[in-house]
Design a protein around this motif. Structure first.
Motif, mmCIF file in Angstrom:
data_model
loop_
_atom_site.group_PDB
_atom_site.id
_atom_site.type_symbol
_atom_site.label_atom_id
_atom_site.label_comp_id
_atom_site.label_asym_id
_atom_site.label_seq_id
_atom_site.Cartn_x
_atom_site.Cartn_y
_atom_site.Cartn_z
ATOM 1 N N ALA A 1 0.662 -1.292 0.005
ATOM 2 C CA ALA A 1 0.029 0.084 -0.029
ATOM 3 C C ALA A 1 0.871 1.185 0.002
ATOM 4 N N LEU A 2 0.530 2.100 -0.823
ATOM 5 C CA LEU A 2 1.338 3.305 -0.745
ATOM 6 C C LEU A 2 1.647 3.968 0.613
ATOM 7 N N PRO A 3 0.846 4.178 1.328
ATOM 8 C CA PRO A 3 1.299 4.686 2.773
ATOM 9 C C PRO A 3 2.496 4.009 3.305
ATOM 10 N N HIS A 4 2.612 2.845 3.111
ATOM 11 C CA HIS A 4 3.929 2.065 3.612
ATOM 12 C C HIS A 4 5.080 2.419 3.078
ATOM 13 N N LEU A 5 4.945 3.056 1.824
ATOM 14 C CA LEU A 5 6.168 3.790 1.037
ATOM 15 C C LEU A 5 6.507 5.167 1.397
ATOM 16 N N PHE A 6 5.400 5.667 1.714
ATOM 17 C CA PHE A 6 5.642 7.217 1.882
ATOM 18 C C PHE A 6 5.640 7.774 3.273
ATOM 19 N N PHE A 7 5.175 7.073 4.069
ATOM 20 C CA PHE A 7 5.273 7.517 5.541
ATOM 21 C C PHE A 7 5.743 6.394 6.345
ATOM 22 N N THR A 8 6.385 6.725 7.749
ATOM 23 C CA THR A 8 6.681 5.727 8.733
ATOM 24 C C THR A 8 6.000 6.026 10.061
ATOM 25 N N SER A 9 6.207 5.003 11.075
ATOM 26 C CA SER A 9 5.286 5.282 12.325
ATOM 27 C C SER A 9 5.786 6.534 12.931
ATOM 28 N N ASN A 10 6.772 7.216 12.660
ATOM 29 C CA ASN A 10 6.881 8.720 13.276
ATOM 30 C C ASN A 10 5.809 9.568 12.921
ATOM 31 N N LYS A 11 4.780 9.440 11.980
ATOM 32 C CA LYS A 11 3.953 10.131 11.982
ATOM 33 C C LYS A 11 2.989 10.197 13.274
ATOM 34 N N LEU A 12 3.073 8.914 13.731
ATOM 35 C CA LEU A 12 2.041 8.875 14.827
ATOM 36 C C LEU A 12 2.243 9.607 16.183
ATOM 37 N N GLU A 13 3.249 10.439 16.260
ATOM 38 C CA GLU A 13 3.600 11.330 17.043
ATOM 39 C C GLU A 13 2.544 12.515 17.656
ATOM 40 N N THR A 14 1.748 12.626 16.827
ATOM 41 C CA THR A 14 0.620 13.615 17.328
ATOM 42 C C THR A 14 -0.667 12.656 17.678
ATOM 43 N N PHE A 15 -0.542 11.313 17.471
ATOM 44 C CA PHE A 15 -1.708 10.339 17.766
ATOM 45 C C PHE A 15 -2.825 10.991 16.753
ATOM 46 N N ASP A 16 -2.630 11.269 15.767
ATOM 47 C CA ASP A 16 -3.596 11.522 14.689
ATOM 48 C C ASP A 16 -4.309 10.260 14.080
ATOM 49 N N SER A 17 -5.446 10.008 14.126
ATOM 50 C CA SER A 17 -6.270 8.827 13.713
ATOM 51 C C SER A 17 -6.234 8.755 12.339
ATOM 52 N N MET B 1 -4.921 10.377 4.854
ATOM 53 C CA MET B 1 -3.425 10.812 5.426
ATOM 54 C C MET B 1 -2.678 11.619 4.595
ATOM 55 N N PHE B 2 -2.914 11.824 3.387
ATOM 56 C CA PHE B 2 -1.873 12.635 2.468
ATOM 57 C C PHE B 2 -2.214 14.148 2.483
ATOM 58 N N ILE B 3 -3.409 14.327 3.345
ATOM 59 C CA ILE B 3 -3.721 15.963 3.239
ATOM 60 C C ILE B 3 -2.539 16.822 4.074
ATOM 61 N N GLY B 4 -2.185 17.603 3.261
ATOM 62 C CA GLY B 4 -1.013 18.360 3.851
ATOM 63 C C GLY B 4 0.286 18.136 3.093
ATOM 64 N N GLU B 5 0.417 17.116 2.319
ATOM 65 C CA GLU B 5 1.737 16.706 1.775
ATOM 66 C C GLU B 5 2.012 17.312 0.614
ATOM 67 N N SER B 6 3.233 17.526 0.218
ATOM 68 C CA SER B 6 3.726 18.065 -0.960
ATOM 69 C C SER B 6 3.751 16.896 -1.941
ATOM 70 N N LEU B 7 3.147 17.176 -3.218
ATOM 71 C CA LEU B 7 3.113 16.071 -4.111
ATOM 72 C C LEU B 7 3.505 16.650 -5.575
ATOM 73 N N LYS B 8 3.552 15.583 -6.296
ATOM 74 C CA LYS B 8 3.968 15.957 -7.969
ATOM 75 C C LYS B 8 2.994 15.429 -8.835
ATOM 76 N N GLY B 9 2.376 16.043 -9.673
ATOM 77 C CA GLY B 9 1.720 15.338 -10.767
ATOM 78 C C GLY B 9 0.100 15.523 -10.422
ATOM 79 N N LYS B 10 -0.539 16.034 -11.408
ATOM 80 C CA LYS B 10 -2.019 16.270 -11.454
ATOM 81 C C LYS B 10 -2.785 15.424 -12.317
ATOM 82 N N VAL B 11 -3.655 14.756 -12.218
ATOM 83 C CA VAL B 11 -4.770 13.973 -12.998
ATOM 84 C C VAL B 11 -5.733 15.129 -13.797
#
Length: 416
Positions: free
Chosen positions: A257-273, A394-404
């Motif tokens: 899944a894409l989240p496992h390539l883009f994020f790590t468990s460090n994102k859980l610091e804020t306990f954001d669900s 979970m991608f809200i707020g992330e800098s991304l490249k490419g638009k459909v």
């Protein structure tokens, strides 16, 4: 006669004689009729800056909510979301209410799907109501159109049941999905077991829970034969297990899944669900190993793992919130950011053949099945970019490249 003209579109299709060429493409009544340097007129002309076109995007794991969970997502809005995100085909998970576990349930779902301008193939449940004890109507569901059998994100604990299921489906070339988690090891933990999650005080699921289940499944697959797909692989050691099994010639595919390539468990610091998914986010070491496995083609496909969840179940304290994140709207941008446009377009279109879905080349006299995009546009992904009824991205707020820009499937065009 309805016609759509793509002006100055760079073609990304390694099977096409026009690969990496910039051409005008004319689609008439759902078929590509001309690919030339210049075509002048059509009923609808699409002239976008830096227009690129590839085979229609596909995803192996999409969940909606209809029937039963319409507050999460309806079929019609889900299809609109997919099409405007560049997807023209995908597998629909059976986690509905009632669960898709009978011939009649698959037929009903297929009838609803057939009214939509998209190529959706349903998955049937492996066991009745996901009970993990009694096999569902596998053969009958296959005859009704189910392309595989999966108790969505629920591991099959009974090894003998899994063995019997693999042996049974061999007789009609059936495909089993097996979610990689040993519940007896995972227990009630909800995040990855690592130094960071221990530091912030969250009980973790060890990698062993995934790897033990995969090892068991691969031993059984080697014994029985048959076809197996392992979804949501998420650890470094899991990759090695799968690599060795493939070297033995086992009929095996897997996805990450894409989240496992883009994020790590460090994102859980804020306990954001919004970062609560299953399997949980892992370590940087795991993420790097997974990315390399995609590039090395050990992992066969990448999924956005689109799983809508309404606010009532998601906007809660972390331990009480439901798992899941939507991903269709951000999938292309995330994949393009991670892998670059040529690899991203390959990952988004080629895996459909693993599930018996037809694909067409970008050539004259071929069916129009196209995704349109600009791979160079950079932006911050925001809530306003979401089309889904649920907003749990979970991608809200992330800098991304490419638009459909949209998608063309047969003679229908969905445009952003």
């Amino acid at each position: 006669m309805s016609s759509i003209l793509l002006k100055s579109a760079k073609i990304l299709d390694t099977e096409s004689s026009h690969h990496l060429q910039t051409k005008d493409i004319l689609v008439e009544n759902g078929e590509i009729t001309k690919i030339e340097d210049s075509i002048e007129s059509a009923d609808k002309i699409i002239n976008r800056e830096n227009l690129h076109v590839s085979n229609g995007f596909f995803d192996s794991s999409v969940s909606f909510g209809e029937p039963g969970f319409e507050e999460r997502e309806t079929l019609a809005n889900g299809v609109t979301t997919a099409r405007r995100s560049g997807f023209t085909s995908f597998l629909l998970n059976p986690n509905l209410n009632p669960v898709t576990d009978t011939n009649s349930a698959v037929k009903f779902l297929q009838q609803q799907i057939d009214t939509q301008l998209i190529n959706i193939k349903p998955l049937g449940a492996l066991t009745k109501s996901f009970d993990g004890k009694n096999l569902a109507e596998l053969y009958d569901m296959k005859m009704a159109g189910a392309v595989g059998f999966y108790d969505f994100k629920k591991p099959i604990a009974d090894a003998n049941l899994f063995k019997i299921a693999l042996q049974y489906v061999k007789s009609f070339d059936g495909l089993l999905f097996s979610f990689p988690q040993d519940k007896s090891i995972a227990g009630k933990a909800q995040v990855n077991e690592d130094e960071f999650t221990t530091y912030i005080g969250l009980k973790g699921i060890p990698n062993l829970a995934e790897e033990l289940q995969i090892a068991r499944d691969l031993y059984i697959l080697e014994y029985t034969g048959g076809k197996l797909h392992i979804p949501n692989v998420s650890t470094k050691a899991s990759v090695q297990l799968i690599k060795k099994a493939k070297a033995k010639g086992l009929n095996l595919t897997c996805s990450v899944a894409l989240p496992h390539l883009f994020f790590t468990s460090n994102k859980l610091e804020t306990f954001d669900s919004k970062y609560k998914i299953l399997p949980p986010l892992r370590t940087k070491e795991d993420s790097k190993a997974l990315t390399k496995a995609v590039k090395d083609r050990i992992i066969d496909m990448v999924t956005c793992d689109h799983e809508p969840m309404d606010e009532e179940h998601k906007e809660l304290e972390f331990e009480n919130a439901s798992y899941g994140s939507i991903g269709l709207e951000s999938a292309f941008s995330v994949m393009n950011t991670l892998f670059g446009i040529e690899k991203a377009s390959e990952l988004l279109s080629k895996p459909k053949t693993n599930f018996g879905l037809k694909t067409s080349k970008i050539e004259v006299n071929q069916r129009a099945d196209l995704s349109l995009f600009d791979p160079n546009s950079e932006y911050i992904f925001q809530k306003q970019h979401l089309i889904s009824k649920s907003k749990n991205s979970m991608f809200i707020g992330e800098s991304l490249k490419g638009k459909v820009f949209g998608s063309i499937y047969n003679d229908s065009f969905y445009e952003n």
